[in-house]
Write a protein that holds these residues in place. Structure first.
Motif, PDB file in Angstrom:
ATOM      1  N   VAL A  34     -13.226   5.523   1.130  1.00  0.00           N
ATOM      2  CA  VAL A  34     -13.173   6.935   1.523  1.00  0.00           C
ATOM      3  C   VAL A  34     -12.608   7.057   2.942  1.00  0.00           C
ATOM      4  CG1 VAL A  34     -14.589   8.966   2.078  1.00  0.00           C
ATOM      5  CG2 VAL A  34     -15.002   7.687  -0.039  1.00  0.00           C
ATOM      6  N   GLY A  35     -13.121   6.244   3.875  1.00  0.00           N
ATOM      7  CA  GLY A  35     -12.667   6.305   5.262  1.00  0.00           C
ATOM      8  C   GLY A  35     -11.222   5.865   5.428  1.00  0.00           C
ATOM      9  N   ILE A  36     -10.856   4.766   4.788  1.00  0.00           N
ATOM     10  CA  ILE A  36      -9.471   4.266   4.861  1.00  0.00           C
ATOM     11  C   ILE A  36      -8.508   5.329   4.333  1.00  0.00           C
ATOM     12  CG2 ILE A  36      -7.852   2.635   3.758  1.00  0.00           C
ATOM     13  CD1 ILE A  36      -9.272   1.085   5.796  1.00  0.00           C
ATOM     14  N   THR A  37      -8.834   5.903   3.179  1.00  0.00           N
ATOM     15  CA  THR A  37      -7.953   6.906   2.570  1.00  0.00           C
ATOM     16  C   THR A  37      -7.780   8.102   3.500  1.00  0.00           C
ATOM     17  OG1 THR A  37      -8.661   6.195   0.369  1.00  0.00           O
ATOM     18  CG2 THR A  37      -7.576   8.351   0.528  1.00  0.00           C
ATOM     19  N   LEU A  56      -0.085  -2.721  -2.747  1.00  0.00           N
ATOM     20  CA  LEU A  56      -1.214  -2.559  -3.662  1.00  0.00           C
ATOM     21  C   LEU A  56      -2.273  -3.570  -3.262  1.00  0.00           C
ATOM     22  CD1 LEU A  56       0.674  -2.156  -7.061  1.00  0.00           C
ATOM     23  CD2 LEU A  56      -0.335  -0.358  -5.634  1.00  0.00           C
ATOM     24  N   SER A  57      -3.428  -3.080  -2.877  1.00  0.00           N
ATOM     25  CA  SER A  57      -4.490  -3.956  -2.387  1.00  0.00           C
ATOM     26  C   SER A  57      -5.107  -4.786  -3.514  1.00  0.00           C
ATOM     27  CB  SER A  57      -5.572  -3.108  -1.713  1.00  0.00           C
ATOM     28  OG  SER A  57      -5.967  -2.051  -2.561  1.00  0.00           O
ATOM     29  N   THR A  58      -5.615  -5.955  -3.136  1.00  0.00           N
ATOM     30  CA  THR A  58      -6.380  -6.774  -4.068  1.00  0.00           C
ATOM     31  C   THR A  58      -7.807  -6.234  -4.096  1.00  0.00           C
ATOM     32  OG1 THR A  58      -7.158  -8.333  -2.386  1.00  0.00           O
ATOM     33  CG2 THR A  58      -5.029  -8.829  -3.438  1.00  0.00           C
ATOM     34  N   THR A  59      -8.645  -6.815  -4.936  1.00  0.00           N
ATOM     35  CA  THR A  59     -10.017  -6.313  -5.070  1.00  0.00           C
ATOM     36  C   THR A  59     -10.851  -6.516  -3.814  1.00  0.00           C
ATOM     37  OG1 THR A  59     -10.672  -8.396  -6.087  1.00  0.00           O
ATOM     38  CG2 THR A  59     -10.095  -6.580  -7.577  1.00  0.00           C
ATOM     39  N   ILE A  60     -10.477  -7.459  -2.934  1.00  0.00           N
ATOM     40  CA  ILE A  60     -11.282  -7.655  -1.718  1.00  0.00           C
ATOM     41  C   ILE A  60     -10.670  -7.005  -0.476  1.00  0.00           C
ATOM     42  CG2 ILE A  60     -12.351  -9.771  -2.602  1.00  0.00           C
ATOM     43  CD1 ILE A  60     -10.658 -11.293  -0.440  1.00  0.00           C
ATOM     44  N   GLU A  61      -9.463  -6.452  -0.600  1.00  0.00           N
ATOM     45  CA  GLU A  61      -8.823  -5.802   0.545  1.00  0.00           C
ATOM     46  C   GLU A  61      -9.276  -4.350   0.664  1.00  0.00           C
ATOM     47  OE1 GLU A  61      -4.507  -7.660   1.279  1.00  0.00           O
ATOM     48  OE2 GLU A  61      -4.708  -6.717  -0.676  1.00  0.00           O
ATOM     49  N   PRO A  62      -9.110  -3.750   1.859  1.00  0.00           N
ATOM     50  CA  PRO A  62      -9.321  -2.308   1.963  1.00  0.00           C
ATOM     51  C   PRO A  62      -8.426  -1.626   0.923  1.00  0.00           C
ATOM     52  CG  PRO A  62      -9.022  -3.262   4.142  1.00  0.00           C
ATOM     53  CD  PRO A  62      -8.714  -4.341   3.146  1.00  0.00           C
ATOM     54  N   PRO A  66      -5.935   4.815  -3.490  1.00  0.00           N
ATOM     55  CA  PRO A  66      -6.089   6.279  -3.398  1.00  0.00           C
ATOM     56  C   PRO A  66      -5.062   6.914  -2.458  1.00  0.00           C
ATOM     57  CG  PRO A  66      -8.235   5.222  -3.284  1.00  0.00           C
ATOM     58  CD  PRO A  66      -7.200   4.122  -3.193  1.00  0.00           C
ATOM     59  N   PHE A  67      -4.714   6.216  -1.383  1.00  0.00           N
ATOM     60  CA  PHE A  67      -3.680   6.732  -0.483  1.00  0.00           C
ATOM     61  C   PHE A  67      -2.324   6.764  -1.178  1.00  0.00           C
ATOM     62  CE2 PHE A  67      -0.096   5.737   2.306  1.00  0.00           C
ATOM     63  CZ  PHE A  67      -0.041   6.925   3.023  1.00  0.00           C
ATOM     64  N   VAL A  68      -1.981   5.692  -1.889  1.00  0.00           N
ATOM     65  CA  VAL A  68      -0.698   5.657  -2.610  1.00  0.00           C
ATOM     66  C   VAL A  68      -0.634   6.826  -3.591  1.00  0.00           C
ATOM     67  CG1 VAL A  68       0.705   4.348  -4.269  1.00  0.00           C
ATOM     68  CG2 VAL A  68      -0.311   3.174  -2.305  1.00  0.00           C
ATOM     69  N   TRP A  91      11.605  -4.472  -2.709  1.00  0.00           N
ATOM     70  CA  TRP A  91      10.841  -3.223  -2.715  1.00  0.00           C
ATOM     71  C   TRP A  91      11.132  -2.421  -3.965  1.00  0.00           C
ATOM     72  CZ3 TRP A  91       7.224  -2.866   0.964  1.00  0.00           C
ATOM     73  CH2 TRP A  91       7.362  -3.744   2.047  1.00  0.00           C
ATOM     74  N   THR A  92      10.133  -1.687  -4.421  1.00  0.00           N
ATOM     75  CA  THR A  92      10.301  -0.799  -5.565  1.00  0.00           C
ATOM     76  C   THR A  92       9.523   0.483  -5.298  1.00  0.00           C
ATOM     77  OG1 THR A  92      10.129  -0.593  -7.971  1.00  0.00           O
ATOM     78  CG2 THR A  92       8.343  -1.775  -6.852  1.00  0.00           C
ATOM     79  N   THR A  93       9.884   1.538  -6.002  1.00  0.00           N
ATOM     80  CA  THR A  93       9.137   2.789  -5.874  1.00  0.00           C
ATOM     81  C   THR A  93       8.235   2.954  -7.088  1.00  0.00           C
ATOM     82  OG1 THR A  93      10.930   4.002  -6.914  1.00  0.00           O
ATOM     83  CG2 THR A  93      10.865   4.014  -4.501  1.00  0.00           C
ATOM     84  N   GLY A  94       7.583   1.875  -7.487  1.00  0.00           N
ATOM     85  CA  GLY A  94       6.683   1.946  -8.629  1.00  0.00           C
ATOM     86  C   GLY A  94       5.730   3.118  -8.511  1.00  0.00           C
ATOM     87  N   ASP A  95       5.079   3.460  -9.596  1.00  0.00           N
ATOM     88  CA  ASP A  95       4.186   4.622  -9.608  1.00  0.00           C
ATOM     89  C   ASP A  95       2.826   4.333  -8.969  1.00  0.00           C
ATOM     90  OD1 ASP A  95       2.901   3.049 -11.506  1.00  0.00           O
ATOM     91  OD2 ASP A  95       3.484   4.306 -13.200  1.00  0.00           O
ATOM     92  N   GLY A  96       2.606   3.093  -8.532  1.00  0.00           N
ATOM     93  CA  GLY A  96       1.343   2.750  -7.901  1.00  0.00           C
ATOM     94  C   GLY A  96       0.231   2.481  -8.902  1.00  0.00           C
ATOM     95  N   GLU A  97       0.532   2.666 -10.182  1.00  0.00           N
ATOM     96  CA  GLU A  97      -0.478   2.434 -11.223  1.00  0.00           C
ATOM     97  C   GLU A  97      -0.085   1.283 -12.131  1.00  0.00           C
ATOM     98  OE1 GLU A  97      -1.554   6.056 -13.212  1.00  0.00           O
ATOM     99  OE2 GLU A  97      -1.614   7.152 -11.321  1.00  0.00           O
ATOM    100  N   THR A  98       1.214   1.203 -12.475  1.00  0.00           N
ATOM    101  CA  THR A  98       1.682   0.130 -13.334  1.00  0.00           C
ATOM    102  C   THR A  98       1.913  -1.099 -12.465  1.00  0.00           C
ATOM    103  OG1 THR A  98       2.849   1.816 -14.588  1.00  0.00           O
ATOM    104  CG2 THR A  98       3.372  -0.483 -15.099  1.00  0.00           C
ATOM    105  N   GLU A  99       1.252  -2.197 -12.788  1.00  0.00           N
ATOM    106  CA  GLU A  99       1.403  -3.382 -11.950  1.00  0.00           C
ATOM    107  C   GLU A  99       1.344  -4.655 -12.772  1.00  0.00           C
ATOM    108  OE1 GLU A  99      -2.834  -4.142  -9.967  1.00  0.00           O
ATOM    109  OE2 GLU A  99      -2.090  -2.124  -9.571  1.00  0.00           O
ATOM    110  N   VAL A 100       1.834  -5.713 -12.153  1.00  0.00           N
ATOM    111  CA  VAL A 100       1.804  -7.045 -12.745  1.00  0.00           C
ATOM    112  C   VAL A 100       1.253  -8.001 -11.700  1.00  0.00           C
ATOM    113  CG1 VAL A 100       3.764  -6.660 -14.299  1.00  0.00           C
ATOM    114  CG2 VAL A 100       4.177  -7.554 -12.007  1.00  0.00           C
ATOM    115  N   GLU A 101       0.949  -9.204 -12.124  1.00  0.00           N
ATOM    116  CA  GLU A 101       0.526 -10.232 -11.177  1.00  0.00           C
ATOM    117  C   GLU A 101       1.783 -10.845 -10.579  1.00  0.00           C
ATOM    118  OE1 GLU A 101      -1.604 -14.386 -11.792  1.00  0.00           O
ATOM    119  OE2 GLU A 101      -2.945 -12.705 -12.267  1.00  0.00           O
TER     120      GLU A 101
END
Length: 194
Positions: A34-37, A56-62, A66-68, A91-101
């Motif tokens: 919430v604060g970071i966003t 795109l943050s990993t599960t342990i990163e801030p 939500p900001f994206v 760089w890409t302008t991905g939608d911030g939701e579709t991702e791969v490893e």
């Protein structure tokens, strides 16, 4: 400080910070998100950013997601990094939701690749970090992608590291290739370095 000593100190500090991140409770993590966003939105708004490079943050990163989502919803162009074998970021302008490893198991956006120089057109760069010191020196996670990117830019827009509050430290070990940042965004504040 010699390079071997700095590299050793970085490894030890990264391990400590990674463990600290993994030990955050879900309540602490949610409050941080919430604060970071809020602070990322304030920063982008204050800078009148129309284009932002983020990650795109990993599960342990801030959590940057939500900001994206906010930025995309407010017609701000968001460039997301894609790691390349040669050590550069595409760089890409991905939608911030579709991702791969990605190459190193990190989440990466899916979209048309725009090339390493696409970042030259953004108004704000948000980078991951393990820690940032009082002078703005950033310590990343050891692959050098962002240091290489920032070090190769002719004119760089403001660069802010996104970290948890306890990761603003008095000093980080420094090697020649390390690049400073202009500021840091934490769950409780936006810090600018002179």
């Amino acid at each position: 400080m010699d390079t071997d000593t700095a590299a050793h100190r970085k490894r030890a500090l990264r391990a400590e910070l990674r463990e600290r991140r993994q030990n955050l409770t879900s309540t602490e993590r949610q409050a941080a998100t919430v604060g970071i966003t809020r602070n990322l939105i304030d920063l982008a708004t204050d800078l009148s950013a129309r284009s932002v490079a983020c990650y795109l943050s990993t599960t342990i990163e801030p959590d940057t997601r939500p900001f994206v989502g906010w930025a995309v919803g407010h017609d701000i162009r968001v460039l997301l990094p894609v790691s390349r074998e040669d050590g550069l970021l595409d760089w890409t302008t991905g939608d911030g939701e579709t991702e791969v490893e990605g190459l190193f198991g990190m989440p990466e956006a899916v979209g048309e690749l725009l090339g390493p120089i696409a970042i030259n057109d953004v108004d704000l760069i948000l980078v991951p970090a393990a820690a940032v010191d009082a002078g703005g020196m950033r310590m990343g996670w050891g692959r050098g992608y962002f240091d290489k990117t920032l070090g190769s830019m002719e004119k760089c827009p403001p660069v802010y590291a996104v970290v948890f509050d306890g990761e603003l430290v008095s000093e980080v070990p420094r090697e020649r290739h390390d690049q400073p940042v202009d500021g840091a965004v934490t769950p409780t504040r936006i810090v600018e370095f002179s």
